[in-house]
Write a protein that holds these residues in place. Structure first.
Motif, PDB file in Angstrom:
ATOM      1  N   ALA A   9       2.653   0.367  12.534  1.00  9.96           N
ATOM      2  CA  ALA A   9       1.326   0.788  12.990  1.00  9.96           C
ATOM      3  C   ALA A   9       0.249   0.307  12.017  1.00  9.96           C
ATOM      4  O   ALA A   9      -0.824  -0.148  12.430  1.00  9.96           O
ATOM      5  N   THR A  10       0.547   0.368  10.724  1.00 11.25           N
ATOM      6  CA  THR A  10      -0.396  -0.109   9.714  1.00 11.25           C
ATOM      7  C   THR A  10      -0.581  -1.617   9.826  1.00 11.25           C
ATOM      8  O   THR A  10      -1.705  -2.123   9.728  1.00 11.25           O
ATOM      9  N   ARG A  52      -0.193  -3.486  12.546  1.00 18.10           N
ATOM     10  CA  ARG A  52      -0.992  -3.765  13.752  1.00 18.10           C
ATOM     11  C   ARG A  52      -2.460  -3.422  13.521  1.00 18.10           C
ATOM     12  O   ARG A  52      -3.352  -4.125  13.972  1.00 18.10           O
ATOM     13  N   ARG A  53      -2.719  -2.331  12.808  1.00 18.32           N
ATOM     14  CA  ARG A  53      -4.096  -1.944  12.506  1.00 18.32           C
ATOM     15  C   ARG A  53      -4.773  -3.006  11.631  1.00 18.32           C
ATOM     16  O   ARG A  53      -5.928  -3.345  11.835  1.00 18.32           O
ATOM     17  N   VAL A  59      -5.543  -6.063  13.881  1.00 20.37           N
ATOM     18  CA  VAL A  59      -6.700  -5.788  14.743  1.00 20.37           C
ATOM     19  C   VAL A  59      -7.983  -5.735  13.910  1.00 20.37           C
ATOM     20  O   VAL A  59      -9.019  -6.248  14.329  1.00 20.37           O
ATOM     21  N   GLY A  60      -7.912  -5.140  12.733  1.00 21.89           N
ATOM     22  CA  GLY A  60      -9.088  -5.065  11.867  1.00 21.89           C
ATOM     23  C   GLY A  60      -9.586  -6.434  11.457  1.00 21.89           C
ATOM     24  O   GLY A  60     -10.794  -6.702  11.476  1.00 21.89           O
ATOM     25  N   VAL A  70     -12.217  -1.267  18.261  1.00 18.55           N
ATOM     26  CA  VAL A  70     -11.724   0.117  18.303  1.00 18.55           C
ATOM     27  C   VAL A  70     -10.821   0.311  19.526  1.00 18.55           C
ATOM     28  O   VAL A  70      -9.746   0.911  19.433  1.00 18.55           O
ATOM     29  N   ASP A  95      -7.534  -1.476  18.949  1.00 21.26           N
ATOM     30  CA  ASP A  95      -6.698  -0.712  18.018  1.00 21.26           C
ATOM     31  C   ASP A  95      -6.013   0.451  18.730  1.00 21.26           C
ATOM     32  O   ASP A  95      -4.830   0.725  18.502  1.00 21.26           O
ATOM     33  N   GLN A 102      -1.951   0.739  18.887  1.00 16.73           N
ATOM     34  CA  GLN A 102      -1.230   1.901  18.348  1.00 16.73           C
ATOM     35  C   GLN A 102      -0.359   2.557  19.415  1.00 16.73           C
ATOM     36  O   GLN A 102       0.753   3.019  19.126  1.00 16.73           O
TER      37      GLN A 102
END
Length: 163
Positions: free
Chosen positions: A21-22, A24-25, A28-29, A64, A67, A71
């Motif tokens: 999850a981190t 992927r974040r 995306v970020g 957003v 993300d 998630q």
């Protein structure tokens, strides 16, 4: 009257590492940051500060939303080892469960791209004779991926179905 056979439902569902999850974040970020700089810069250069600010806000909102969906996809992955097969479950909108019999596996891959290696993750991919087989389990810790690969290889050899 005899007792019913033991159920395979006792096997627990396992999920990818929270590091997925981190990861992927972070992906995306980074994509959102690039989009914001590009859209804001183009909007400012083409039409002025107000349009540049609107483009920045739209790009941020898109990041957003992306993300949120990324998630949800991560949380949808799970797998379960049973006596004769492996079940891989995934999908947010369309839920998909793949059942991979150990005896049908030809080989098992552990792959890790550059970002996965930074986060200490790997993906286990199972190959069968079926052309449409897409059984993979992403986001496992390297040790868990190696354990699963070894376990699947061992069970595949012991239950080989004459391939």
């Amino acid at each position: 009257m005899t007792a019913p056979p033991p159920s395979n439902d006792a096997a627990e569902w396992r999920r990818p590492s929270p590091k997925l999850a981190t990861l992927r974040r972070a992906e995306v970020g980074l994509a959102t940051l690039i989009l914001m700089v590009g859209a804001g810069g183009l909007g400012w250069a083409a039409a002025g500060v107000q349009i540049g600010c609107v483009a920045l806000i739209v790009a941020l909102a898109a990041g957003v939303a992306l993300d949120f969906f990324a998630q949800r996809r991560v949380r949808a992955w799970s797998y379960r080892e049973r006596e004769d097969d492996l079940i891989v479950s995934r999908g947010v909108l369309v839920k998909r469960e793949s059942v991979v019999p150990y005896g049908r596996m030809q080989f098992v891959d552990v792959i890790a791209g550059p970002l996965e290696r930074v986060f200490g993750l790997a993906t286990v991919r199972m190959h069968t004779a079926a052309a449409a087989s897409d059984a993979r389990v992403p986001g496992l810790a390297k040790e868990e991926a190696a354990r699963l690969r070894d376990q699947l290889s061992r069970l595949g050899e012991s239950q080989a179905a004459g391939i």
